[in-house]
Design an enzyme around this catalytic site. Structure first.
Site, PDB file in Angstrom:
ATOM      1  N   LYS B  81       0.842  -1.344   0.008  1.00  0.00           N
ATOM      2  CA  LYS B  81      -0.095   0.193   0.000  1.00  0.00           C
ATOM      3  C   LYS B  81       1.072   1.230  -0.113  1.00  0.00           C
ATOM      4  CE  LYS B  81      -3.951   1.961   2.574  1.00  0.00           C
ATOM      5  NZ  LYS B  81      -4.785   1.714   3.807  1.00  0.00           N
ATOM      6  N   SER B 156      -9.682   1.750   2.937  1.00  0.00           N
ATOM      7  CA  SER B 156      -8.744   2.522   1.977  1.00  0.00           C
ATOM      8  C   SER B 156      -7.865   1.698   1.469  1.00  0.00           C
ATOM      9  CB  SER B 156      -8.135   3.550   2.778  1.00  0.00           C
ATOM     10  OG  SER B 156      -7.271   2.922   3.914  1.00  0.00           O
ATOM     11  N   SER B 180      -9.872  -0.434   7.020  1.00  0.00           N
ATOM     12  CA  SER B 180      -9.196  -0.223   5.749  1.00  0.00           C
ATOM     13  C   SER B 180      -8.554  -1.610   5.420  1.00  0.00           C
ATOM     14  CB  SER B 180      -8.302   0.797   6.020  1.00  0.00           C
ATOM     15  OG  SER B 180      -8.881   1.959   5.684  1.00  0.00           O
TER      16      SER B 180
END
Lengths: 95, 486
Positions: B81, B156, B180
């Site tokens: 990420k 997210s 997330s």
């Protein structure tokens, strides 16, 4: 929960943000919506409960206050928008 | 079956038997990314060509003994990420503010992965500064759900979930502040764990809400998840909130047996607002656990609504403070429009941050400001105590708590992005876990009539990831959820 124009401008000032006219109106509505929802915390049975400041039981974590030299100056400065002689450059502050 | 269809433990097995080489694996992924990325849009930085070069070197070093490779993971690729620092590569947080930021150091989790000689396929998309539940708030690009390209991948960590589901990476790291990792895992039909707060170092993870953020593994199955957690846990002197714990091998917890395990079903998480198909799918999970010998019963955990409000107060308060560092001086975006130092601060922040980030900074600044601190922030911290107490009480009776991961399946792109409060409600099942600091996993358990994945969530006691893994593994071994094919 009513949020006034003055309040939103005060908050934006504290947060170092400029808001244009459209944003002022939009964020007032958003903030009111979210605060109205957040008001449920007032119904929670929290009388006499202490505040939790973190997700672990740790309180203070101490370490020795030792100076460690960080050698990668170039790595640190590579992201600076403006730099000069290994320093971050900013506009003149004192006239 | 092609290389990209294999889980990491299957890849490892084939490497050991010399049925595959490290280079072949990395080459297969580089090709897969070329094929799939144009439709999914998950990579902010595609590093797969570099990974392939690195793989060749690693292969050489493994064969000449220079790399010991005790865990047999050398050369296994991973996606990260884009809020974790990988030295020498861009770490953008999907924000204009950090669009050109090149990390000068490795996050601790990255150091640990490099110590095992993993290769890095790339940095993947997310909501800007991890603020969102759909990855639509990325300022840099749109990522689509590989199961249905009209839908969001969740957020997210939507990029991480999308690359694992679409087989552009065998596994990935995500971060979870209020759901997330788990919610996008659920939306994309993969396994995602948010570890106990403090189990994994946050050093080198760009901070959103420091008392809630945790990095965790996102994988195709439960065994891979335990393997990846093994690699990233541990105390770190650079993160004073990371905990000194005994080194464990989480794969030892993968036992196909839940007999006698006590599982609580908090009725508040099965009520209003939960989609009928999701509910029906979770009911089947409950039946399966009963059939396998677990003791499952309804319980009460009357904190869901308080927890969500508390989450947004605390997370935004911490974010408003954490994001104060972006001032256009040392790194990040700098406005061209300035005369004074104050202009640099204000204009850089105004131009560099996206709409949702500003909204949260404003909310956070508001709840911390004089006159509102007691009414919101202080109360939220007291509710946090209440949430912890309620979880502790539940865990006196139960080993695990089971809920849906998300009240719905993946929603269509554009349907929630203009309604902030509705987007926040997407987190209703996951935020209380971060408030309490306990661990939780999302495991896929079926698909809806529209063919979108559904996930269930297992919540465990502090530092009891083992029981979570045991129950998740047992479910997986006794059911037949299939990941995305093709």
């Amino acid at each position: 929960m009513e949020v006034s124009r003055e309040e939103i401008l005060h908050i934006a000032n504290l947060a170092n943000l400029n808001l244009d006219e459209n944003e002022i109106d939009k964020y007032i509505l958003n903030l009111q919506d979210i605060l109205n929802f957040a008001n449920v915390v007032n119904n929670a049975p929290i009388d006499g409960l202490s505040e939790t400041i973190g997700a672990t039981e740790n309180y203070n974590v101490f370490r020795k206050d030792e100076v460690k030299e960080y050698k990668d100056i170039e790595g640190l400065l590579q992201n600076a928008p403006e730099q000069d002689e290994n320093m971050f450059k900013i506009p003149k502050v004192i006239n | 079956m092609s290389i990209v269809d294999l889980t990491v433990h299957e890849l490892v097995e084939k490497l050991e038997k010399k049925e595959l080489t490290i280079t072949e694996i990395n080459k297969a992924y580089a090709e897969r990314i070329k094929e799939k990325e144009p439709e999914v849009g998950a990579f902010i930085s595609d590093l797969s060509e570099d990974a392939l070069e690195e793989a060749k070197k690693i292969e050489e070093k493994v064969s000449n003994g220079e790399i010991k490779n005790e865990n047999h993971l050398a050369g296994i690729p991973i996606a990260i990420k884009d809020n974790m620092c990988v030295k020498g590569t861009r770490t953008t947080c999907a924000s204009k503010m950090l669009e050109n930021f090149v990390a000068p150091y490795d996050a601790t989790v990255i150091e640990k992965l490099k110590a095992e000689n993993l290769t890095f396929l790339g940095k993947v998309n997310m909501d800007e500064f991890a603020m969102g539940a759909s990855t639509e708030y990325s300022a840099l690009q749109k990522t689509k759900n590989p199961w249905n390209l009209n839908c969001v991948p969740g957020g997210s960590s939507g990029g991480s979930a999308a690359v694992v589901a679409s087989k552009m990476a065998p596994w990935a790291l995500g971060s979870d502040t209020g759901g997330s990792i788990r919610q996008p895992a659920s939306f994309c039909g993969i396994v995602g764990l948010k570890p106990t707060y403090g189990l994994v170092s946050r050093y080198g993870l760009v901070a959103f809400a420091s008392s809630l953020d945790q990095i965790g593994p996102m994988t195709r199955d439960v065994r891979d998840n335990a393997m990846l957690l093994n690699l990233i846990v541990g105390h770190d002197e650079h993160d004073s909130t990371s905990i000194k714990t005994e080194k464990k091998d989480y794969t030892k917890a993968l036992v196909n047996d839940v007999k006698g395990l006590k599982i609580g079903l908090p009725k508040e998480y099965f009520g209003e607002g939960i989609n009928e198909e999701v509910k029906a799918s979770i009911d089947k999970v409950i039946e399966k656990y009963k059939e396998l010998g677990a003791e499952v019963e309804e319980c009460s955990l009357d904190i869901a609504e308080y927890a969500l409000a508390t989450y947004y107060i605390i997370a935004c308060a911490e974010a408003s403070s954490n994001l104060g560092r972006f001032d256009g001086i040392r790194y990040g975006y700098r406005t061209k429009n300035f005369k004074t130092l104050k202009d640099i601060y204000r204009n850089s922040r105004t131009e560099g941050f996206g709409d949702e980030v500003k909204r949260r900074i404003i909310l956070g600044t508001y709840v911390l400001s004089s006159g509102y601190y007691d009414a919101y922030y202080k109360k939220a911290q007291q509710v946090r105590t209440l949430v912890r107490q309620e979880f502790n009480k539940a865990f006196e009776k139960y080993d695990l708590i089971l809920t849906p991961t998300s009240p719905t399946t993946a929603f269509e792109i554009g349907t929630k992005s203009n309604n902030p409060l509705e987007m926040y409600l997407a987190d209703i099942c996951t935020v209380s876990i971060n408030i309490a600091g306990v661990p939780a996993i999302s495991v896929p358990c079926g698909t809806s009539s529209k063919g979108l994945p559904i996930g269930f969530q297992l919540i465990g006691k502090h530092f009891d990831e083992e029981t979570i893994y045991r129950a998740a593994y047992t479910y997986e071994q006794n059911t037949d959820f299939k990941g995305l094919e093709g």
